[in-house]
Design a protein around this motif. Structure first.
Motif, PDB file in Angstrom:
ATOM      1  N   LEU A  36       0.837  -1.209   0.000  1.00  0.00           N
ATOM      2  CA  LEU A  36       0.000   0.000   0.000  1.00  0.00           C
ATOM      3  C   LEU A  36       0.873   1.260   0.000  1.00  0.00           C
ATOM      4  N   TRP A  37       1.979   1.236   0.725  1.00  0.00           N
ATOM      5  CA  TRP A  37       2.891   2.383   0.723  1.00  0.00           C
ATOM      6  C   TRP A  37       3.443   2.608  -0.680  1.00  0.00           C
ATOM      7  N   LEU A  38       3.891   1.528  -1.336  1.00  0.00           N
ATOM      8  CA  LEU A  38       4.428   1.655  -2.699  1.00  0.00           C
ATOM      9  C   LEU A  38       3.379   2.204  -3.656  1.00  0.00           C
ATOM     10  N   ALA A  39       2.146   1.736  -3.532  1.00  0.00           N
ATOM     11  CA  ALA A  39       1.075   2.210  -4.410  1.00  0.00           C
ATOM     12  C   ALA A  39       0.753   3.675  -4.149  1.00  0.00           C
ATOM     13  N   THR A  40       0.885   4.106  -2.910  1.00  0.00           N
ATOM     14  CA  THR A  40       0.500   5.460  -2.521  1.00  0.00           C
ATOM     15  C   THR A  40       1.645   6.454  -2.669  1.00  0.00           C
ATOM     16  N   PHE A  41       2.837   6.076  -2.242  1.00  0.00           N
ATOM     17  CA  PHE A  41       3.953   7.022  -2.169  1.00  0.00           C
ATOM     18  C   PHE A  41       5.165   6.622  -2.999  1.00  0.00           C
ATOM     19  N   GLY A  42       5.169   5.408  -3.517  1.00  0.00           N
ATOM     20  CA  GLY A  42       6.339   4.901  -4.205  1.00  0.00           C
ATOM     21  C   GLY A  42       6.460   5.393  -5.635  1.00  0.00           C
ATOM     22  N   PHE A  43       7.610   5.113  -6.187  1.00  0.00           N
ATOM     23  CA  PHE A  43       7.916   5.404  -7.584  1.00  0.00           C
ATOM     24  C   PHE A  43       8.869   4.314  -8.042  1.00  0.00           C
ATOM     25  N   ALA A  44       9.142   4.247  -9.322  1.00  0.00           N
ATOM     26  CA  ALA A  44      10.000   3.183  -9.852  1.00  0.00           C
ATOM     27  C   ALA A  44      11.311   3.123  -9.080  1.00  0.00           C
ATOM     28  N   GLY A  45      11.612   1.950  -8.554  1.00  0.00           N
ATOM     29  CA  GLY A  45      12.860   1.743  -7.838  1.00  0.00           C
ATOM     30  C   GLY A  45      12.847   2.133  -6.372  1.00  0.00           C
ATOM     31  N   SER A  46      11.723   2.619  -5.876  1.00  0.00           N
ATOM     32  CA  SER A  46      11.688   3.043  -4.465  1.00  0.00           C
ATOM     33  C   SER A  46      11.565   1.843  -3.539  1.00  0.00           C
ATOM     34  N   THR A  47      12.008   2.041  -2.315  1.00  0.00           N
ATOM     35  CA  THR A  47      11.935   1.025  -1.272  1.00  0.00           C
ATOM     36  C   THR A  47      11.104   1.578  -0.131  1.00  0.00           C
ATOM     37  N   PRO A  48      10.165   0.796   0.394  1.00  0.00           N
ATOM     38  CA  PRO A  48       9.376   1.270   1.533  1.00  0.00           C
ATOM     39  C   PRO A  48      10.274   1.591   2.724  1.00  0.00           C
ATOM     40  N   PRO A  49       9.826   2.467   3.613  1.00  0.00           N
ATOM     41  CA  PRO A  49      10.618   2.829   4.791  1.00  0.00           C
ATOM     42  C   PRO A  49      10.894   1.629   5.693  1.00  0.00           C
ATOM     43  N   ALA A  50      11.969   1.710   6.444  1.00  0.00           N
ATOM     44  CA  ALA A  50      12.394   0.635   7.340  1.00  0.00           C
ATOM     45  C   ALA A  50      11.323   0.270   8.351  1.00  0.00           C
ATOM     46  N   GLU A  51      10.465   1.223   8.737  1.00  0.00           N
ATOM     47  CA  GLU A  51       9.412   0.982   9.728  1.00  0.00           C
ATOM     48  C   GLU A  51       8.388  -0.042   9.254  1.00  0.00           C
ATOM     49  N   LEU A  52       8.395  -0.336   7.966  1.00  0.00           N
ATOM     50  CA  LEU A  52       7.420  -1.276   7.421  1.00  0.00           C
ATOM     51  C   LEU A  52       7.971  -2.705   7.369  1.00  0.00           C
ATOM     52  N   PHE A  53       9.122  -2.885   7.973  1.00  0.00           N
ATOM     53  CA  PHE A  53       9.750  -4.200   8.036  1.00  0.00           C
ATOM     54  C   PHE A  53       9.912  -4.593   9.494  1.00  0.00           C
TER      55      PHE A  53
END
Length: 157
Positions: free
Chosen positions: A136-153
Motif C-alpha cells: 500500500l505504501w508503494l502504491a500510494t507514495f512509491g515510484f519506480a525503484g523506491s523502497t518502503p521505509p524501514a518501519e514497514l519491516f
C-alpha cells in the motif's frame, strides 16, 4: 473484570471485557481473526492521528467496516475468498494519509497480534501485515525503484 466469552467458546482462551487475551491463540480461525480485527481497531481508534483519520472516514459505519476487515483478513490468512474489495484504490482515496502512517499502523498492529496469538503465529501474521503495508505504501507514495521505509519491516532484535 468481566469475561466476554467462556473458555469453552474460545477453545480454552479467556477473553477479557477489554478485548485482551489472557491466553494466546495457537490457531488462526474466523473467530480468532474476529478478535484480532476488533482488538486492533479498538486500539487504533484510541490513537490521536490514526484514530481521527478512521473516525472521519467511518464515523457511524464502524460495524460495516469491521465486518469488511474480518472478511479481508479471512481471505488473506485463511485464503477463503470472502473479501472481494480492492484495497489499493480505497487507500489512494485517503488524501490525509502521510507516508509515516503506514509505519504507525504497524506500530499498533504488531503488539495487538503478539498479544492475541502465540509468538510463531503472531510473527507470521505480522509478516503478512507488513507486506500489505509495504504494498500500500508503494502504491500510494512509491515510484519506480523506491523502497518502503524501514518501519514497514520487522524490527531487528
Amino acid at each position: 473484570m468481566q469475561i466476554k466469552q467462556t473458555p469453552q467458546e474460545t477453545g480454552g482462551t479467556v477473553v477479557r471485557s477489554d478485548g485482551a487475551c489472557e491466553v494466546q491463540y495457537a490457531e488462526v480461525t474466523p473467530e480468532t481473526i474476529r478478535i484480532l480485527v476488533h482488538s486492533f481497531y479498538g486500539t487504533l481508534r484510541q490513537q490521536p492521528h490514526l484514530g481521527e483519520i478512521f473516525e472521519k472516514r467511518l464515523g457511524g459505519r464502524w460495524p460495516e467496516h469491521l465486518e469488511k476487515m474480518e472478511r479481508f483478513w479471512q481471505s488473506v490468512l485463511l485464503k477463503n475468498g470472502t473479501y472481494k474489495g480492492k484495497p489499493v484504490p480505497e487507500h489512494l482515496k485517503l488524501k490525509e494519509v502521510v507516508s509515516s502512517d503506514y509505519g504507525d499502523w504497524l506500530d499498533v498492529f504488531r503488539p495487538v497480534a503478539r498479544e492475541i496469538f502465540v509468538p510463531d503465529v503472531a510473527e507470521e501474521i505480522i509478516a503478512i501485515a507488513e507486506r500489505i503495508a509495504q504494498s500500500l505504501w508503494l502504491a500510494t507514495f512509491g515510484f519506480a525503484g523506491s523502497t518502503p521505509p524501514a518501519e514497514l519491516f520487522t524490527e531487528q532484535a
